[in-house]
Design an enzyme around this catalytic site. Structure first.
Site, PDB file in Angstrom:
ATOM      1  N   ALA A 261      18.810  37.754  55.107  1.00 30.31           N
ATOM      2  CA  ALA A 261      18.882  36.363  55.351  1.00 30.31           C
ATOM      3  C   ALA A 261      17.768  35.645  56.133  1.00 30.31           C
ATOM      4  O   ALA A 261      16.679  36.577  56.685  1.00 30.31           O
ATOM      5  CB  ALA A 261      20.138  35.926  55.756  1.00 30.31           C
ATOM      6  N   GLU A 297      21.678  34.298  61.828  1.00 23.78           N
ATOM      7  CA  GLU A 297      20.798  33.290  61.276  1.00 23.78           C
ATOM      8  C   GLU A 297      21.202  32.088  62.186  1.00 23.78           C
ATOM      9  O   GLU A 297      20.321  31.067  62.480  1.00 23.78           O
ATOM     10  CB  GLU A 297      20.815  32.956  59.691  1.00 23.78           C
TER      11      GLU A 297
END
Ligand code: ARG
Ligand code: ZN
Length: 876
Positions: A261, A297
């Site tokens: 990600a 993230e």
């Protein structure tokens, strides 16, 4: 060409603001940029303007509205140079790009029917001409224009400030990101997506809209990611005092993605495998990975975005720190001891192998050809261990104070690892001079530890010798500052009080567990008033990323396994017991003798099964060290012996412990709805571990049980566990039937099909390579999709060791062929996939020769920078 850290220079020009307009078409996207430049006063006054750019078709250039003639600039494959520019000006450019043919998945590309971007590390230069380096930070305003029917959703960083319709069924949305950021955090998405929406109220009372954007069929698979995001936001407020800073936080799931990600400001883009989960489609492991990656993230918003890296040599500044943060988060959400065991097992298996291989590099590398090659276990996982050591050296309160100082002082800046450590030193008065070698020295330090007990003086001596083996380009290693957390167990299994008369120590937890500060190449620590011979419990919680050699005897390991107050070391003692037993078997196997498992291990495992350990820990402790970790124990890896002996050991354990395993299996069956919570995950893991042992005997009633579980389970964890057992067994009919059913149930679901490929790729039967080759022709397979390549080719080459290293060399040739084909499409994936072939150094001469021959064959082709760098290191 090689880039060196020592050559770092501040940018010649800074950017005050950027306005981008994308006119999206699959093959001919136009990108218009208005960039406000200003000369950097820190640099010489007459430097030319040099911008990065690759695969761009330049349409026009203007400075302050005046169009440039071709004589006024030069364009090469990678750079645009304008020799004469004012000190302050606006550069206007128009370029054309071809997203539909961008198979590198870097820059702007297509995934299924959507447009998306991946700019870290150096992908923005495939979008427009720009100073594509993290120390150039600017506020971005982005307008996205596209066909309204095909791309109803148009996203970019920050807040949407304007939208409207245009001619020809096109529409636009303008996004404004108020936070200055480097280009690697830019993102854009356009597609026919649907959203799951939620809200989070921050500690100061601001409401944040949370959105997860997916293809319509995946709307039912977003709940877990959303719950994880909210938990992460809360955790970062509580543990680090960090609040989110925009009004909206978006996550988009895409199928074609090189990594897990990406933390783009306000618009995270995720590999769909790290977002989408439903109980019937995703395993417990996938649920836990999603929780960890979503948090990772999110945490980057502070450790990475608000405070970013000055240059890519500092990558671990954001990645090591953020991995440390996500590991602590997952530990808090689940069983902390299990999480630590999993993380260390991965580090010791895969990162240690990297540290001992041809691509070994320090946590802060000093040179690279292609930065994409440095998104490694060393930067991420070892980097996290280094931050963990710092956190442990400071203790919780001071570490928090150091982080607060770091974030406050460097908010909005692009900084270095030194800045991070300086903040920690400042709040603690700890001298980190020697410690900094953890950032600059590659290789895994080895500790040789010996002890001596003097009953008369009641003295106990521990002597440590540390040594870091030479790595490529780095021969001389200096002693490191190694925190050794330890305890001494008495014969009753309790921690003894520690009275240290020689050597430096800190961090007393009571006086029964201390941290010794090892700084010298050889150093002795003396404990007084030790009334009986103790058993040392060394490196508790794995207090430093090192190899520990201490010649424990079997009785000591059993003692530690049963009594150590440190859960990690109880597990580690069990692993050492198993390694000793397996090594004896391997020695026998290699001398042509019948390998027999030491019955002591059977009895040790029996005692575990009869103990009151939690299911999750028990499951961890019952699993034998992997073939990969066993390989780590050898200079020359005995491939077949490891595989054969580990299987014999598993069967012997299953035979000897049948009653206990069956009981344990029954006791851990779950009722009620699936929940991805630590308690249930532990029970499923334990039950399936027992099933796997019992299946190694292939008694009809156990095969039936696996078959039933495969057909009746309501969750993918149990379905997949049973499928693995059937497919890896000798029950060919059942294996084929199960695979067929699974395929027809899930052929529409790309992520579930990845599991179907992986189960077959890891099949130990000797026809595995033929099957993998056949599966590459399957309609659900595509070389262009990294998840598919990882599931089939990656699993085969990394997890099916006995087949991959088959002495005929066919698999080496196969991997080389795949890598050569892939390098033309996606260099990042090609250069990662080749890893097992690059690690020839620890195999026998025959295999070394075969592997090198394939590497040489690859080296002859015209290669990407990515693959070139790895292949050349492997052949050096
Ligand atoms: N920063 C991302 C993460 O760790 C990874 C991006 C990797 N990109 C790449 N080109 N290798 O969360
Ligand atoms: Zn990261």
């Amino acid at each position: 060409s090689v880039i060196y850290l020592k050559d770092y220079l501040a940018p010649a020009f800074l950017v005050q603001g950027v306005e981008l307009t994308f006119d999206l078409y699959p093959n001919q996207t136009r990108v218009f940029a208005n960039i406000q430049f200003q000369r950097n006063a820190e640099r010489e006054a007459s430097l030319p303007l040099q911008l990065h750019g690759s695969d761009l078709k330049l349409i026009s250039l203007a400075i302050d509205g005046v169009v440039l003639t071709t004589a006024q600039y030069q364009v090469s494959d990678e750079l645009l140079t304008i020799n004469t520019v004012p000190d302050q000006f606006v550069l206007t450019s128009e370029v054309e790009i071809d997203p539909a043919n961008n198979t590198s998945l870097e820059g702007l590309y297509r995934s299924n029917t959507m447009f998306c971007t991946q700019c870290e590390a150096e992908g923005f230069r495939k979008i427009t001409y720009y100073p594509d380096r993290p120390d150039v930070m600017a506020a971005f305003t982005t307008t996205v224009i596209a066909d309204k029917s095909e791309y109803p959703v148009l996203l970019s960083n920050g807040n949407s400030v304007k939208r409207g319709d245009l001619d020809n069924n096109r529409h636009f949305v303008t996004w404004q990101d108020p936070f200055r950021k480097p280009a690697y955090l830019f993102a854009l998405v356009a597609g026919d997506l649907q959203v799951v929406e939620d809200r989070f109220v921050t500690s100061s009372g601001r409401e944040v809209v949370l959105e997860i954007w997916v293809e319509p069929e995946n709307l039912t698979k977003c709940d877990h990611a959303m719950a994880s995001l909210k938990a992460a936001m809360k955790w970062d407020e509580e543990v680090y005092g960090r609040e989110y800073d925009l009004d909206i936080y978006m996550i988009v799931a895409v199928n074609d993605f090189n990594m897990g990600a990406m933390e783009n400001k306000g618009l995270n883009i995720f590999n769909s495998s790290c977002v989408l989960a439903r109980s019937d489609t995703a395993t417990d492991a996938a649920f836990q990975r999603i929780e960890g990656v979503v948090a990772h993230e999110y945490f980057h918003n502070w450790s990475g975005n608000r405070v970013t890296c000055r240059d890519w040599f500092q990558l671990s500044l954001k990645e090591g720190f953020t991995v440390y943060r996500d590991q602590c988060f997952s530990a808090d959400m689940n069983d902390a001891a299990v999480k630590r065991i999993e993380d260390v097992a991965m580090l010791r298996t895969a990162q240690f192998a990297e540290d001992a291989g041809p691509t070994a590099h320090p946590v802060r590398p000093e040179q690279f050809i292609e930065i994409s090659n440095f998104y490694t276990l060393t930067i991420y996982e070892k980097g996290s261990e280094v931050v963990r050591m710092i956190a442990n050296l400071l203790g919780e309160a001071l570490f928090r104070k150091g982080c607060d100082l770091y974030f406050a002082r460097h908010d909005g800046q692009a900084v270095t690892v030194d800045d991070f450590v300086a903040a920690m030193a400042e709040v603690s008065d700890i001298d980190f001079t020697q410690f900094m070698r953890w950032y600059s020295q590659a290789g895994t330090p080895e500790l040789q530890i010996t002890d001596q007990y003097n009953a008369e003086k009641q003295q106990y001596l521990l002597t440590f010798k540390q040594h870091t083996p030479a790595t490529q380009g780095q021969k001389d290693k200096q002693p490191l500052h190694i925190p050794v957390k330890l305890g001494l167990l008495n014969q009753a299994g309790q921690d003894m009080a520690l009275h240290l008369s020689e050597g430096e120590a800190s961090g007393a937890q009571g006086d029964q567990c201390r941290v010794l500060h090892l700084r010298e190449a050889t150093q002795t620590f003396v404990f007084e008033n030790v009334i009986e011979q103790p058993t040392p419990s060394l490196l508790r919680g794995f207090s430093a990323p090192v190899k520990v050699n201490f010649s424990y005897n079997q009785a000591q390991l059993l003692h530690l396994m049963q009594h150590d107050s440190d859960g990690f070391n109880r597990w580690d003692a069990g692993q050492r017991l198993a390694i000793d037993a397996l090594k004896s078997m391997i020695t026998a196997f290699n001398s042509g003798l019948m390998p027999i498992l030491d019955t002591a291990l059977v009895e040790a495992f029996r005692s575990l099964l009869n103990s009151s350990l939690s299911p999750a820990i028990l499951a961890e402790m019952l699993v034998l060290p992997s073939e990969a970790y066993l390989a780590e124990q050898y200079e020359v890896v005995p491939i077949e012996a490891i595989h054969a002996c580990r299987n014999i050991a598993r069967k012997t354990l299953a035979q000897g412990l049948q009653v206990e395993l069956k009981q344990c299996l029954q006791a851990n069956l779950l009722e009620g709805n699936y929940r991805p919570v630590a308690e249930d995950i532990g029970k499923r893991r334990l039950k399936n571990t027992c099933l796997a042992y019992l299946m190694s005997l292939e008694a009809p009633e156990v095969v039936d049980q696996a078959w039933q579980q495969f057909n009746q389970a309501d969750n993918m964890t149990d379905v997949q566990a049973a499928l693995v057992q059937l497919v890896h067994s000798k029950q060919d009919d059942k294996a084929d039937a199960a695979l067929k059913k699974f395929e027809s149930d899930w052929q529409q679901d790309a992520l579930v099909m990845d599991q179907w490929f992986a189960v077959q790729a890891s099949r130990p039967q000797p026809d595995a390579l033929a099957r993998v080759k056949a599966l590459m022709e399957h309609s659900a397979f595509s070389l262009k999709n990294p998840n598919k390549v990882r599931a089939l080719v990656g699993t085969y080459c990394n997890q099916n060791r006995v087949n991959f290293h088959s002495i005929d060399g066919h698999s080496y040739r196969f991997l080389a062929d795949v890598v050569l084909a892939l390098d033309k499409m996606n260099p990042q994936i090609a250069s990662r996939l080749i890893t097992p072939l690059a690690r020839w150094q620890k195999l026998d001469l025959k295999r070394q020769g075969l592997m090198q021959a394939e590497l040489q064959r690859i080296a002859q082709a015209k290669l990407s920078k990515d693959l070139f760098e790895v292949v050349n290191k492997a052949l050096a």
